[in-house]
Design a protein around this motif. Structure first.
Motif, mmCIF file in Angstrom:
data_model
loop_
_atom_site.group_PDB
_atom_site.id
_atom_site.type_symbol
_atom_site.label_atom_id
_atom_site.label_comp_id
_atom_site.label_asym_id
_atom_site.label_seq_id
_atom_site.Cartn_x
_atom_site.Cartn_y
_atom_site.Cartn_z
ATOM 1 N N GLN A 206 0.827 -1.204 0.000
ATOM 2 C CA GLN A 206 0.000 0.000 0.000
ATOM 3 C C GLN A 206 0.860 1.252 0.000
ATOM 4 O OE1 GLN A 206 -2.151 1.655 3.581
ATOM 5 N NE2 GLN A 206 -3.953 0.926 2.462
ATOM 6 N N LEU A 207 0.500 2.186 -0.876
ATOM 7 C CA LEU A 207 1.074 3.527 -0.830
ATOM 8 C C LEU A 207 0.087 4.400 -0.063
ATOM 9 C CD1 LEU A 207 3.170 5.682 -1.703
ATOM 10 C CD2 LEU A 207 1.717 6.088 -3.716
ATOM 11 N N LEU A 208 0.558 5.020 1.009
ATOM 12 C CA LEU A 208 -0.276 5.868 1.856
ATOM 13 C C LEU A 208 0.197 7.309 1.712
ATOM 14 C CD1 LEU A 208 -2.348 6.131 4.272
ATOM 15 C CD2 LEU A 208 -0.388 5.824 5.771
ATOM 16 N N TYR A 209 -0.718 8.201 1.350
ATOM 17 C CA TYR A 209 -0.371 9.613 1.216
ATOM 18 C C TYR A 209 -1.432 10.459 1.898
ATOM 19 C CZ TYR A 209 0.532 14.231 -0.573
ATOM 20 O OH TYR A 209 0.786 15.587 -0.640
ATOM 21 N N VAL A 210 -0.991 11.484 2.629
ATOM 22 C CA VAL A 210 -1.888 12.372 3.367
ATOM 23 C C VAL A 210 -1.738 13.770 2.781
ATOM 24 C CG1 VAL A 210 -2.568 13.176 5.654
ATOM 25 C CG2 VAL A 210 -1.483 10.946 5.408
ATOM 26 N N SER A 211 -2.734 14.212 2.032
ATOM 27 C CA SER A 211 -2.623 15.512 1.360
ATOM 28 C C SER A 211 -2.847 16.675 2.313
ATOM 29 C CB SER A 211 -3.609 15.589 0.188
ATOM 30 O OG SER A 211 -4.936 15.391 0.623
ATOM 31 N N SER A 212 -3.501 16.432 3.454
ATOM 32 C CA SER A 212 -3.621 17.451 4.505
ATOM 33 C C SER A 212 -3.635 16.737 5.847
ATOM 34 C CB SER A 212 -4.894 18.292 4.331
ATOM 35 O OG SER A 212 -6.049 17.497 4.468
ATOM 36 N N GLY A 213 -3.096 17.404 6.867
ATOM 37 C CA GLY A 213 -2.977 16.768 8.173
ATOM 38 C C GLY A 213 -1.778 15.849 8.249
ATOM 39 N N ARG B 29 5.604 13.772 2.779
ATOM 40 C CA ARG B 29 6.144 12.436 2.967
ATOM 41 C C ARG B 29 5.029 11.404 2.879
ATOM 42 N NH1 ARG B 29 9.740 15.635 5.202
ATOM 43 N NH2 ARG B 29 11.879 14.916 5.513
ATOM 44 N N GLY B 30 5.209 10.448 1.979
ATOM 45 C CA GLY B 30 4.274 9.340 1.887
ATOM 46 C C GLY B 30 4.904 8.094 2.475
ATOM 47 N N MET B 31 4.122 7.034 2.554
ATOM 48 C CA MET B 31 4.634 5.785 3.117
ATOM 49 C C MET B 31 4.294 4.617 2.212
ATOM 50 S SD MET B 31 4.177 5.826 7.216
ATOM 51 C CE MET B 31 5.027 4.240 7.215
ATOM 52 N N TRP B 32 5.286 3.773 2.024
ATOM 53 C CA TRP B 32 5.088 2.487 1.369
ATOM 54 C C TRP B 32 4.995 1.452 2.484
ATOM 55 C CZ3 TRP B 32 4.254 0.546 -3.457
ATOM 56 C CH2 TRP B 32 4.507 -0.817 -3.662
ATOM 57 N N ILE B 33 3.835 0.773 2.587
ATOM 58 C CA ILE B 33 3.612 -0.215 3.635
ATOM 59 C C ILE B 33 3.563 -1.593 2.988
ATOM 60 C CG2 ILE B 33 2.092 -0.977 5.497
ATOM 61 C CD1 ILE B 33 1.077 1.885 5.719
ATOM 62 N N PRO B 34 4.569 -2.429 3.249
ATOM 63 C CA PRO B 34 4.617 -3.744 2.602
ATOM 64 C C PRO B 34 3.424 -4.617 2.984
ATOM 65 C CG PRO B 34 6.739 -3.182 3.580
ATOM 66 C CD PRO B 34 5.747 -2.191 4.094
ATOM 67 N N ALA C 144 10.859 -5.418 4.829
ATOM 68 C CA ALA C 144 9.543 -5.807 5.336
ATOM 69 C C ALA C 144 8.924 -4.747 6.233
ATOM 70 C CB ALA C 144 9.662 -7.126 6.095
ATOM 71 N N SER C 145 9.613 -3.640 6.452
ATOM 72 C CA SER C 145 9.066 -2.561 7.268
ATOM 73 C C SER C 145 8.733 -1.370 6.377
ATOM 74 C CB SER C 145 10.056 -2.145 8.359
ATOM 75 O OG SER C 145 11.250 -1.668 7.797
ATOM 76 N N PRO C 146 7.880 -0.453 6.843
ATOM 77 C CA PRO C 146 7.476 0.689 6.015
ATOM 78 C C PRO C 146 8.670 1.531 5.558
ATOM 79 C CG PRO C 146 6.002 0.469 7.875
ATOM 80 C CD PRO C 146 7.133 -0.488 8.118
ATOM 81 N N THR C 147 8.489 2.179 4.421
ATOM 82 C CA THR C 147 9.483 3.083 3.854
ATOM 83 C C THR C 147 8.851 4.457 3.685
ATOM 84 O OG1 THR C 147 10.576 1.294 2.637
ATOM 85 C CG2 THR C 147 10.986 3.542 1.888
ATOM 86 N N VAL C 148 9.507 5.489 4.202
ATOM 87 C CA VAL C 148 9.024 6.862 4.040
ATOM 88 C C VAL C 148 9.690 7.465 2.811
ATOM 89 C CG1 VAL C 148 8.830 9.143 5.105
ATOM 90 C CG2 VAL C 148 8.683 7.091 6.524
ATOM 91 N N ILE C 149 8.879 8.056 1.938
ATOM 92 C CA ILE C 149 9.410 8.623 0.698
ATOM 93 C C ILE C 149 9.040 10.099 0.596
ATOM 94 C CG2 ILE C 149 9.356 6.435 -0.541
ATOM 95 C CD1 ILE C 149 6.725 7.419 -1.837
ATOM 96 N N ALA C 150 9.916 10.877 -0.015
ATOM 97 C CA ALA C 150 9.613 12.281 -0.285
ATOM 98 C C ALA C 150 8.604 12.356 -1.422
ATOM 99 C CB ALA C 150 10.896 13.026 -0.653
ATOM 100 N N VAL C 151 7.570 13.161 -1.249
ATOM 101 C CA VAL C 151 6.521 13.308 -2.258
ATOM 102 C C VAL C 151 6.720 14.642 -2.975
ATOM 103 C CG1 VAL C 151 4.034 13.509 -2.660
ATOM 104 C CG2 VAL C 151 4.912 11.861 -0.987
ATOM 105 N N ARG D 191 11.850 6.805 -8.542
ATOM 106 C CA ARG D 191 12.791 7.916 -8.467
ATOM 107 C C ARG D 191 12.713 8.661 -7.133
ATOM 108 N NH1 ARG D 191 14.587 10.181 -13.402
ATOM 109 N NH2 ARG D 191 13.975 9.001 -15.251
ATOM 110 N N ALA D 192 11.759 8.303 -6.291
ATOM 111 C CA ALA D 192 11.520 9.056 -5.056
ATOM 112 C C ALA D 192 12.692 8.908 -4.094
ATOM 113 C CB ALA D 192 10.237 8.582 -4.393
ATOM 114 N N HIS D 193 12.997 9.988 -3.399
ATOM 115 C CA HIS D 193 14.038 9.959 -2.381
ATOM 116 C C HIS D 193 13.466 9.389 -1.086
ATOM 117 C CE1 HIS D 193 16.778 12.252 -4.851
ATOM 118 N NE2 HIS D 193 15.837 13.173 -5.053
ATOM 119 N N LEU D 194 14.280 8.623 -0.391
ATOM 120 C CA LEU D 194 13.849 8.057 0.885
ATOM 121 C C LEU D 194 14.157 9.039 2.006
ATOM 122 C CD1 LEU D 194 15.072 4.369 0.479
ATOM 123 C CD2 LEU D 194 12.997 5.468 -0.373
ATOM 124 N N THR D 195 13.214 9.190 2.944
ATOM 125 C CA THR D 195 13.384 10.141 4.051
ATOM 126 C C THR D 195 13.063 9.428 5.368
ATOM 127 O OG1 THR D 195 11.106 10.889 3.789
ATOM 128 C CG2 THR D 195 12.794 12.124 2.608
#
Length: 242
Positions: free
Chosen positions: A23-30, A47-52, A82-89, A123-127
């Motif tokens: 799952q790609l999780l993105y929060v556009s506000s909050g 910052r979005g999250m990739w949740i395996p 196997a753990s979540p990855t935070v990516i720059a959006v 291409r997203a940078h990891l944060t």
């Protein structure tokens, strides 16, 4: 694959669960604080999250949040581990995800958007700003003492005394379990908390005081170096700060 868009009120909790797909999780506000057995991450406008697939996780909402999710098949190995990855959006990725989660979008158009999203994710940078979970009981106690009152600058000497261990052993626990020093871990905790304070509407000066910085300028410098933007800019981008 499925996609969703939904709103949550501040303080909402999405109970512990897991998905059969990535799952790609993105929060556009909050902001969402995402808790797993590995630690706690923050997902927000930058910052979005990739949740395996199969990862148990729980969300807590800070500020009114609009949440977008995209499911990906198990064959989509966009990020390792196997753990979540935070990516720059980036601004482009943000608009692609928002567009892709529009209701009643034609399947062909959604498919084209997803193809570009996959390309941009590669291409997203990891944060990787996250707060790891402590397993040693003395380390967990020390972490709670710090997090319960960030405005007080707890020294590792004081923490060692309060947790019934030696300063050297406690410092070793921070390094072995978290891979960092105590001061580095505390800085991450304060930046993490500052993100929540700013999203909730606290001013930059209030946030600096509540999170334990001696001066506002020191807070601004640390936050900017960690997050890539000033706390003022971060606050302005949140719903309560606009």
């Amino acid at each position: 694959m499925s996609q969703t868009r939904h709103e949550h009120a501040a303080g909402d909790v999405i109970a512990r669960h897991r998905h059969d797909d990535h799952q790609l999780l993105y929060v556009s506000s909050g902001i969402l604080a995402v808790h797993t057995g590995h630690g706690t991450w923050v997902a927000g406008a930058h910052r979005g999250m990739w949740i395996p697939a199969g990862s148990w996780h729980e969300h807590r909402v800070h500020g009114r949040a609009e949440v977008h999710t995209l499911a990906f098949p198990l064959s989509s190995r966009l990020f390792p581990g196997a753990s979540p990855t935070v990516i720059a959006v980036s601004p482009l990725l943000r608009e692609l995800v928002i567009a892709c989660t529009e209701p009643d979008l034609p399947a062909a158009e959604r498919g084209r958007l997803r193809s570009v999203i996959r390309d941009r994710l590669r291409r997203a940078h990891l944060t990787p700003l996250m707060l790891p979970v402590a397993h040693d009981t003395r380390l967990a106690h020390a972490c709670r003492l710090v997090q319960d009152d960030l405005s007080c600058a707890r020294t590792i000497t004081w923490l060692a005394r309060e947790t019934g261990t030696s300063e050297r052993h406690l410092a070793r626990l921070f390094r072995t379990e978290f891979g960092t020093t105590y001061p580095q871990w505390r800085t991450n905790v304060r930046v993490f908390r500052a993100m929540l304070e700013l999203t909730a509407g606290a001013t930059v000066t209030q946030t600096a005081h509540r999170c334990g910085w001696a001066t506002t300028s020191a807070f601004v410098d640390t936050f900017a170096r960690t997050m890539g933007q000033t706390p003022g800019a971060y606050r302005s981008a949140s719903p309560s700060g606009s």
